[in-house]
Design a protein around this motif. Sequence first.
Motif, PDB file in Angstrom:
ATOM      1  N   PHE A   1       0.829  -1.202   0.000  1.00  0.00           N
ATOM      2  CA  PHE A   1       0.000   0.000   0.000  1.00  0.00           C
ATOM      3  C   PHE A   1       0.867   1.258   0.000  1.00  0.00           C
ATOM      4  N   ALA A   2       1.994   1.224   0.716  1.00  0.00           N
ATOM      5  CA  ALA A   2       2.892   2.378   0.739  1.00  0.00           C
ATOM      6  C   ALA A   2       3.450   2.647  -0.660  1.00  0.00           C
ATOM      7  N   ARG A   3       3.810   1.575  -1.375  1.00  0.00           N
ATOM      8  CA  ARG A   3       4.295   1.744  -2.752  1.00  0.00           C
ATOM      9  C   ARG A   3       3.197   2.319  -3.637  1.00  0.00           C
ATOM     10  N   GLU A   4       1.976   1.824  -3.449  1.00  0.00           N
ATOM     11  CA  GLU A   4       0.851   2.298  -4.253  1.00  0.00           C
ATOM     12  C   GLU A   4       0.624   3.800  -4.046  1.00  0.00           C
ATOM     13  N   CYS A   5       0.859   4.260  -2.817  1.00  0.00           N
ATOM     14  CA  CYS A   5       0.665   5.681  -2.495  1.00  0.00           C
ATOM     15  C   CYS A   5       1.884   6.532  -2.823  1.00  0.00           C
ATOM     16  N   GLY A   6       2.986   5.883  -3.186  1.00  0.00           N
ATOM     17  CA  GLY A   6       4.202   6.629  -3.477  1.00  0.00           C
ATOM     18  C   GLY A   6       4.943   7.103  -2.249  1.00  0.00           C
ATOM     19  N   VAL A   7       4.707   6.470  -1.095  1.00  0.00           N
ATOM     20  CA  VAL A   7       5.402   6.868   0.130  1.00  0.00           C
ATOM     21  C   VAL A   7       6.202   5.700   0.712  1.00  0.00           C
ATOM     22  N   ASP A   8       6.605   4.758  -0.156  1.00  0.00           N
ATOM     23  CA  ASP A   8       7.360   3.616   0.352  1.00  0.00           C
ATOM     24  C   ASP A   8       8.693   4.048   0.954  1.00  0.00           C
ATOM     25  N   GLY A   9       9.196   5.224   0.582  1.00  0.00           N
ATOM     26  CA  GLY A   9      10.419   5.726   1.193  1.00  0.00           C
ATOM     27  C   GLY A   9      10.186   6.381   2.529  1.00  0.00           C
ATOM     28  N   LYS A  10       8.906   6.578   2.898  1.00  0.00           N
ATOM     29  CA  LYS A  10       8.577   7.250   4.152  1.00  0.00           C
ATOM     30  C   LYS A  10       7.846   6.354   5.138  1.00  0.00           C
ATOM     31  N   VAL A  11       7.454   5.156   4.726  1.00  0.00           N
ATOM     32  CA  VAL A  11       6.763   4.216   5.609  1.00  0.00           C
ATOM     33  C   VAL A  11       7.516   2.896   5.621  1.00  0.00           C
ATOM     34  N   ARG A  12       7.961   2.490   6.795  1.00  0.00           N
ATOM     35  CA  ARG A  12       8.680   1.222   6.960  1.00  0.00           C
ATOM     36  C   ARG A  12       7.880   0.331   7.890  1.00  0.00           C
ATOM     37  N   ALA A  13       7.542  -0.872   7.442  1.00  0.00           N
ATOM     38  CA  ALA A  13       6.791  -1.817   8.275  1.00  0.00           C
ATOM     39  C   ALA A  13       7.754  -2.680   9.074  1.00  0.00           C
ATOM     40  N   LEU A  14       7.438  -2.855  10.348  1.00  0.00           N
ATOM     41  CA  LEU A  14       8.292  -3.607  11.260  1.00  0.00           C
ATOM     42  C   LEU A  14       7.446  -4.590  12.055  1.00  0.00           C
ATOM     43  N   VAL A  15       7.752  -5.897  11.931  1.00  0.00           N
ATOM     44  CA  VAL A  15       7.063  -6.908  12.734  1.00  0.00           C
ATOM     45  C   VAL A  15       7.781  -6.990  14.072  1.00  0.00           C
ATOM     46  N   CYS A  16       7.073  -6.594  15.122  1.00  0.00           N
ATOM     47  CA  CYS A  16       7.735  -6.437  16.415  1.00  0.00           C
ATOM     48  C   CYS A  16       6.703  -6.430  17.532  1.00  0.00           C
ATOM     49  N   ASP A  17       7.075  -6.956  18.683  1.00  0.00           N
ATOM     50  CA  ASP A  17       6.279  -6.822  19.899  1.00  0.00           C
ATOM     51  C   ASP A  17       6.449  -5.388  20.397  1.00  0.00           C
ATOM     52  N   ALA A  18       5.341  -4.670  20.564  1.00  0.00           N
ATOM     53  CA  ALA A  18       5.413  -3.262  20.985  1.00  0.00           C
ATOM     54  C   ALA A  18       6.124  -3.083  22.313  1.00  0.00           C
ATOM     55  N   ASN A  19       6.127  -4.123  23.147  1.00  0.00           N
ATOM     56  CA  ASN A  19       6.808  -4.045  24.435  1.00  0.00           C
ATOM     57  C   ASN A  19       8.308  -4.289  24.323  1.00  0.00           C
ATOM     58  N   ARG A  20       8.784  -4.539  23.096  1.00  0.00           N
ATOM     59  CA  ARG A  20      10.210  -4.826  22.900  1.00  0.00           C
ATOM     60  C   ARG A  20      10.828  -3.897  21.850  1.00  0.00           C
ATOM     61  N   LEU A  21      10.311  -2.700  21.729  1.00  0.00           N
ATOM     62  CA  LEU A  21      10.867  -1.730  20.790  1.00  0.00           C
ATOM     63  C   LEU A  21      12.306  -1.404  21.160  1.00  0.00           C
ATOM     64  N   THR A  22      13.139  -1.196  20.152  1.00  0.00           N
ATOM     65  CA  THR A  22      14.548  -0.893  20.405  1.00  0.00           C
ATOM     66  C   THR A  22      14.862   0.531  19.964  1.00  0.00           C
ATOM     67  N   VAL A  23      16.014   1.026  20.371  1.00  0.00           N
ATOM     68  CA  VAL A  23      16.425   2.392  20.061  1.00  0.00           C
ATOM     69  C   VAL A  23      17.293   2.442  18.815  1.00  0.00           C
ATOM     70  N   ASP A  24      17.349   1.347  18.065  1.00  0.00           N
ATOM     71  CA  ASP A  24      18.262   1.256  16.934  1.00  0.00           C
ATOM     72  C   ASP A  24      18.111   2.403  15.942  1.00  0.00           C
ATOM     73  N   ASP A  25      16.874   2.815  15.658  1.00  0.00           N
ATOM     74  CA  ASP A  25      16.680   3.885  14.680  1.00  0.00           C
ATOM     75  C   ASP A  25      15.981   5.092  15.288  1.00  0.00           C
ATOM     76  N   GLY A  26      16.033   5.201  16.606  1.00  0.00           N
ATOM     77  CA  GLY A  26      15.445   6.341  17.287  1.00  0.00           C
ATOM     78  C   GLY A  26      16.425   7.499  17.346  1.00  0.00           C
ATOM     79  N   PRO A  27      16.121   8.555  18.089  1.00  0.00           N
ATOM     80  CA  PRO A  27      14.861   8.701  18.819  1.00  0.00           C
ATOM     81  C   PRO A  27      13.722   9.171  17.916  1.00  0.00           C
ATOM     82  N   TYR A  28      12.498   8.883  18.338  1.00  0.00           N
ATOM     83  CA  TYR A  28      11.320   9.305  17.613  1.00  0.00           C
ATOM     84  C   TYR A  28      10.778  10.609  18.197  1.00  0.00           C
TER      85      TYR A  28
END
Length: 303
Positions: free
Chosen positions: A136-163
């Motif tokens: 869907f992100a590709r269809e909207c032309g925002v695939d460079g701005k939306v990254r999908a991540l399969v993850c437990d919300a209670n185990r978020l990491t700081v690897d690409d933060g801060p948000y």
Amino acid sequence: MTNLQEVSLSPLAALDPQDEVRVVGQYYDDKTAKLVRKYGPGPRIHYHVGYYPTSEPPLRAADATPEDIRSSIRVHQEGLLQYAAKIWGAEHRLSGKVLDVGCGLGGGSLFWAQEYGADVTAVTNAPEHKPVVEAFARECGVDGKVRALVCDANRLTVDDGPYDAAVAIESSGYFNRPQWFERLARVIRPGGSVCIEEVFLTRPRGADVWAEYFYCKPATVQDYAKAAAAAGFELVDEVDATAETAPFWEESAAWTKAVLDSDNGLSAVERRQNRISLLANQAQATEWLAGGLQLGFLRFEKK
């Protein structure tokens, strides 16, 4: 005083945390086709209530086709995000690096990226949803701005933060709230926001109705504020939109009834599932109007 958490009949109540994540992920994987059918076709598909700010009555099965009702639901679901954007000040709070926690099929993630230019990490624990969100992100032309991540919300990491902010649209009821806020404290920058739209409890009956059908563990606004404060967040905004969202359940039930009434080749299993859905929608509507559930928008700020 009755403890609302203790009376909840959530199917997750007897599970350990890892099993909870697996069960909820499987629950949403199994619902993918149903979500697309009711709220699609996309690319911005939402799985949350709609916002009805006017006195215009919701559509009814006797007066409209399933497609007419679905179209109205989609318009009002987008309206809910537009309302959220207004009260949360999205133009300056949700236009940077945003964490969309419990993103579903990515409708909200695409909304923040397309409407406000946000760089969004769309978090889901349903593996089958990741390629759908990315497509869907590709269809909207925002695939460079939306990254999908399969993850437990209670185990978020700081690897690409801060948000700059985290958003949770009717998803936080699945999380261990103290653990989730503690984890958010690690990935949200100082002064950043946690923006939550959720169904909150006001009495035990509402807890049962909401938890049984949606496999979640709902709580009160006070429960959220307590968990947030312990992790260094302050509740700075609270908006009640229970009345403005009540018509959603009428339209949702109307869509299901219209589908059941139409000659659409449903199997016996599909008819049974739709009847269960219809009863659940009617029960939600009753609790909404009776004050057993509260739809609210909360914004927390990191100190």
